[in-house]
Design an enzyme around this catalytic site. Structure first.
Site, PDB file in Angstrom:
ATOM      1  N   GLU A   1      46.613  37.106  40.720  1.00  0.00           N
ATOM      2  CA  GLU A   1      47.144  36.286  39.622  1.00  0.00           C
ATOM      3  C   GLU A   1      48.265  35.366  40.081  1.00  0.00           C
ATOM      4  O   GLU A   1      48.504  34.325  39.483  1.00  0.00           O
ATOM      5  CB  GLU A   1      47.664  37.180  38.483  1.00  0.00           C
ATOM      6  CG  GLU A   1      46.555  37.693  37.588  1.00  0.00           C
ATOM      7  CD  GLU A   1      47.064  38.318  36.285  1.00  0.00           C
ATOM      8  OE1 GLU A   1      48.285  38.451  36.103  1.00  0.00           O
ATOM      9  OE2 GLU A   1      46.211  38.685  35.472  1.00  0.00           O
TER      10      GLU A   1
ATOM     11  N   LYS B   1      39.235  34.481  27.568  1.00  0.00           N
ATOM     12  CA  LYS B   1      39.628  34.911  26.217  1.00  0.00           C
ATOM     13  C   LYS B   1      39.157  33.891  25.186  1.00  0.00           C
ATOM     14  O   LYS B   1      38.640  34.252  24.131  1.00  0.00           O
ATOM     15  CB  LYS B   1      41.152  35.054  26.122  1.00  0.00           C
ATOM     16  CG  LYS B   1      41.726  36.160  26.970  1.00  0.00           C
ATOM     17  CD  LYS B   1      43.209  36.309  26.700  1.00  0.00           C
ATOM     18  CE  LYS B   1      43.870  37.207  27.720  1.00  0.00           C
ATOM     19  NZ  LYS B   1      45.320  37.182  27.665  1.00  0.00           N
TER      20      LYS B   1
ATOM     21  N   HIS C   1      31.720  52.936  55.531  1.00  0.00           N
ATOM     22  CA  HIS C   1      30.279  53.222  55.428  1.00  0.00           C
ATOM     23  C   HIS C   1      29.608  52.337  54.377  1.00  0.00           C
ATOM     24  O   HIS C   1      28.484  52.587  53.978  1.00  0.00           O
ATOM     25  CB  HIS C   1      30.071  54.712  55.110  1.00  0.00           C
ATOM     26  CG  HIS C   1      30.596  55.601  56.196  1.00  0.00           C
ATOM     27  ND1 HIS C   1      29.788  56.234  57.118  1.00  0.00           N
ATOM     28  CD2 HIS C   1      31.869  55.908  56.557  1.00  0.00           C
ATOM     29  CE1 HIS C   1      30.536  56.916  57.969  1.00  0.00           C
ATOM     30  NE2 HIS C   1      31.804  56.728  57.653  1.00  0.00           N
TER      31      HIS C   1
END
Ligand code: PA5
Length: 440
Positions: free
Chosen positions: A295, A430, A316
């Protein structure tokens, strides 16, 4: 408490690259210290370390002790910066397998110990929108003594607000004293949580307006859940204070070295930083770091993409890519000098698994060799690597590490020429989501 090793990364750069960047790094550092850079109205996370409020720490400890005395569960509601810091520190400093029957405080020093009874289970919600999770959570809470800490600076974040609506209703149905069991942590004045706090008399902690979510772990946002988990918040806080003092200088400042190296690789075309640890208890710090760097730097088409790996598990899965994939990765290891791994591998008479060559070596030694081997192999494969060493996984060094990354990301943002304290891009999803949900 912290040691930063970066020789393998430096080997990828021109010999004088760091030296040439030095004046710009010092300017960025001064911008942070003097409050002259972009977003300087959000430097409260440093101010609170420069002028510690012990009365607040005491208040948080008292509330935590009261909750510990009564609760089976503390349900912490929050998302992003309103939850990742607490989760990171709690995961790092509490046992992997807490015993439900007795006190099981943090490894960083249990502040309350037997005095305040057992450690409540700390659960998180309001950090996603899974209905299945919420349904199972409420079922899990049945029959338990539950306290709630709802944490939202804005008070309007949908994930948290919606979860709180369910949880509030559930609390009111299950406890006559529900209002006493709910603590809100929010803006001093603004937002819906303030209205609820006034109407219902919930206890409230204030989030300083000049501290952004991802920098708020050492405010009541992080400190209350962390203290309820039995962790010594004073040594956590003062570990950060010590680091803040140490990293105020331009001499011998590993936070500046880290910021400078990241920037140089960014400019050289690298675009991913992998934060890798060999201790599962540090996975939460990785997630917190990911938000902090993602951010703060990821804007205006700039920034290293912050990715997290938990080794040796992820060797792995991601290991193949890291070793031989696109060469645009740098890797930072988060390591512990004195971990709890002094567990010797047993010998076996028959040696059917062929592992007797490890007999007597501790898991710490074996894990350390896994780190050394990985670091060498990745460097040989073209990945610049650096390592931040924590002395121990305890409150003080963890507090110092949190500050190390905060300082580095602020300086890194200034080097990139972005405001490290805003997050305009978070609004886009949003807007679309609310449109689809038909918000008036
Ligand atoms: O770092 C940030 O600012 C964000 O991650 C916020 O913490 C997150 O969106 C939650 O916001 P709020 O505390 O307002 O609910």
């Amino acid at each position: 408490m912290l040691r930063f090793a970066s020789d393998p990364a430096r080997a990828f750069l021109e010999a004088n690259a760091l030296e040439q960047l030095r004046p710009r790094v010092e300017t960025a550092h001064r911008q942070l210290l003097d409050g002259t850079g972009a977003g300087s109205e959000f430097l409260g996370w440093r101010d609170l370390l420069l002028d510690p409020n012990d009365a607040l720490l005491e208040d948080v400890e008292a509330t935590a002790a009261a909750i510990r005395g009564e609760a089976d569960v503390l349900l912490s509601l929050g998302i992003g910066g309103s939850y990742l810091g607490a989760k990171a520190v709690i995961e790092a400093l509490t046992p992997y397998f807490p015993s439900p029957s007795k006190a099981s405080g943090g490894t960083g020093g249990d502040l309350f110990g037997a005095k305040a009874g057992r450690t409540p289970e700390i659960l998180f919600a309001g950090h996603q929108m899974s209905g299945a999770y919420l349904r199972e959570l409420l079922r899990h809470l049945e029959g338990k003594s539950v306290f709630v800490n709802v944490i939202s600076k804005s008070g309007t974040t949908l994930e948290t607000a919606l979860a709180f609506r369910f949880v509030r209703q559930w609390m009111e149905e299950h406890f006559d004293d529900a209002d006493r069991r709910i603590v809100v942590t929010t803006d001093p004045e603004k937002g819906a949580l303030n209205q609820l706090h006034e109407e219902r008399g919930y206890k409230k902690y204030k989030i300083p307006p000049d501290v952004g979510g991802r920098f708020s772990v050492l405010t009541p946002v992080g400190l209350l859940p962390i203290a309820v988990a039995g962790i010594d918040i004073r040594s956590l806080f003062y570990g950060a204070v010590e680091a803040c003092e140490r990293f105020a200088t331009t001499e011998d400042n590993p936070a500046l070295d880290y910021a400078a190296l990241r920037y140089l690789f960014h400019e050289a075309g690298y675009n991913v930083e992998l934060l890798a640890s060999f201790e599962p208890q540090l996975a939460g710090i990785g997630q917190w770091w990911q938000q902090l760097f993602g951010e703060s730097e990821g804007k205006e088409g700039k920034g290293l993409f912050p990715a997290v790996a938990n080794y040796s598990s992820d060797l792995h899965s991601l290991g193949q890519y890291v070793q031989e994939g696109k060469r645009t990765l740098i890797e930072t290891f988060l390591m512990v000098e004195h971990d709890g791994g002094d567990l010797p591998a047993p010998a076996s008479d028959a040696d059917l698994d062929g592992l007797n060559y490890l007999a007597g070596k501790t898991m710490r030694e074996i894990n350390r060799k896994a780190y050394e081997g990985t670091a060498r192999a990745h460097a040989d494969g073209g990945v610049p690597t650096m390592t931040l060493w924590l002395d121990r996984v305890a409150s003080g060094p963890v507090g110092a590490a949190l500050y190390f990354f905060e300082h580095a990301v602020a300086v890194g943002g200034y080097l990139l020429g972005v405001n490290p304290f805003d997050q305009p891009g978070v609004e886009a999803y949003k807007k679309e989501m609310f449109r689809l949900l038909g918000r008036p």
